[in-house]
Design an enzyme around this catalytic site. Structure first.
Site, PDB file in Angstrom:
ATOM      1  CG  ASP A   9       5.327 -21.768 -20.180  1.00 48.18           C
ATOM      2  OD1 ASP A   9       6.404 -22.107 -20.709  1.00 48.18           O
ATOM      3  OD2 ASP A   9       5.183 -21.600 -18.950  1.00 48.18           O
ATOM      4  N   GLY A  44      10.338 -23.251 -23.280  1.00 43.92           N
ATOM      5  CA  GLY A  44      11.779 -23.052 -23.262  1.00 43.92           C
ATOM      6  C   GLY A  44      12.539 -24.355 -23.336  1.00 43.92           C
ATOM      7  CB  SER A 194       8.179 -16.996 -16.933  1.00 45.03           C
ATOM      8  OG  SER A 194       7.956 -17.778 -15.777  1.00 45.03           O
ATOM      9  CG  ASN A 196       9.955 -18.109 -21.063  1.00 41.89           C
ATOM     10  OD1 ASN A 196       9.005 -17.917 -20.299  1.00 41.89           O
ATOM     11  ND2 ASN A 196      10.516 -19.293 -21.195  1.00 41.89           N
TER      12      ASN A 196
END
Length: 242
Positions: A9, A44, A194, A196
């Site tokens: 991430d 994201g 997180s 996601n």
């Protein structure tokens, strides 16, 4: 574990609060690459805001963007794209405006912050997001959107909600990456902070939560590393790969 791929991430994980990559993390990523381990940014963010970071790290394989909404090669070949229905995006925008939270929307060609197009159906929509410091308002949004079975709800901070098409997430995109590389999710080290990141952390051979991760992510992970400000990514790579 025979780790052959590291999935990272970006915000709250690889990046500092200033959106930079610490030298320590860069060094450990380079060492992993030198050992033949693939490194994939799984974020994201949309392609335009993550590709420069991947280039700076000399990554050579894939990019998981928009929470799995798109999968790219580093040659910018699009392998997968999953779109939201325009009417759903319009509905979510109207809902968020009615509740009084900030919105952003990612189409295949643009990112819309706070505003909207004249015609939602004239665009291809990858992801919808909203944020607020008022968690009661966010809870209202989640409750309303939970009635729609074609939506996948996550967050990238405790103060936001992110929406993709149902079944679209970082884990599903990484599964495709594994198929392309001839490996399995057991060969993956996934690092995030997180909601996601939840499914990729649960699906990976080794799931690592950042020290600054949301509590649910820490509980789901196999290991908790240091924070994003204290080189947690580099330390995880050092522990499990180097």
């Amino acid at each position: 574990m025979d780790i052959k791929l590291v999935a990272l991430d970006m915000d709250g994980t690889l990046l500092t609060g200033e959106e930079t990559i610490a030298a320590y993390n860069k060094e450990r990523i380079t060492q992993a690459l030198d050992k033949g381990v693939r490194v994939v940014l799984s974020t994201g963010r949309w392609i335009g805001s993550c590709y420069p970071y991947a280039e700076s790290l000399n990554l050579q394989s894939y990019l998981v963007t928009c929470n799995g909404g798109e999968l790219w090669t580093m040659e910018k070949e699009l392998l997968e794209r999953h779109l939201l229905v325009p009417d759903r995006v319009k509905m979510m925008w109207q809902l968020c405006k009615g509740v009084g939270v900030n919105t952003w929307m990612m189409s295949t060609g643009d990112v819309w912050y706070g505003n909207r197009p004249d015609d939602f159906s004239a665009h291809e929509w990858l992801k919808f997001g909203c944020d607020s410091q008022d968690t009661d308002k966010l809870d209202m949004i989640v409750k309303e959107l939970s009635y729609y079975d074609d939506l996948e709800l996550t967050n990238s901070l405790p103060t936001n909600v992110e929406v993709n098409p149902k079944g679209v997430n970082k884990a599903s995109a990484l599964q495709r990456v594994c198929e392309e590389l001839g490996i399995t999710m057991d060969n993956v080290l996934a690092v995030g902070d997180s909601l996601n990141d939840m499914k990729m952390i649960q699906s990976a051979g080794i799931g690592v939560a950042m020290g600054n991760a949301q509590e649910a992510i820490k509980n789901a992970a196999d290991y908790v590393t240091d924070t994003n400000e204290q080189h947690g990514v580099g330390k995880a790579i050092e522990k499990f790969i180097l």
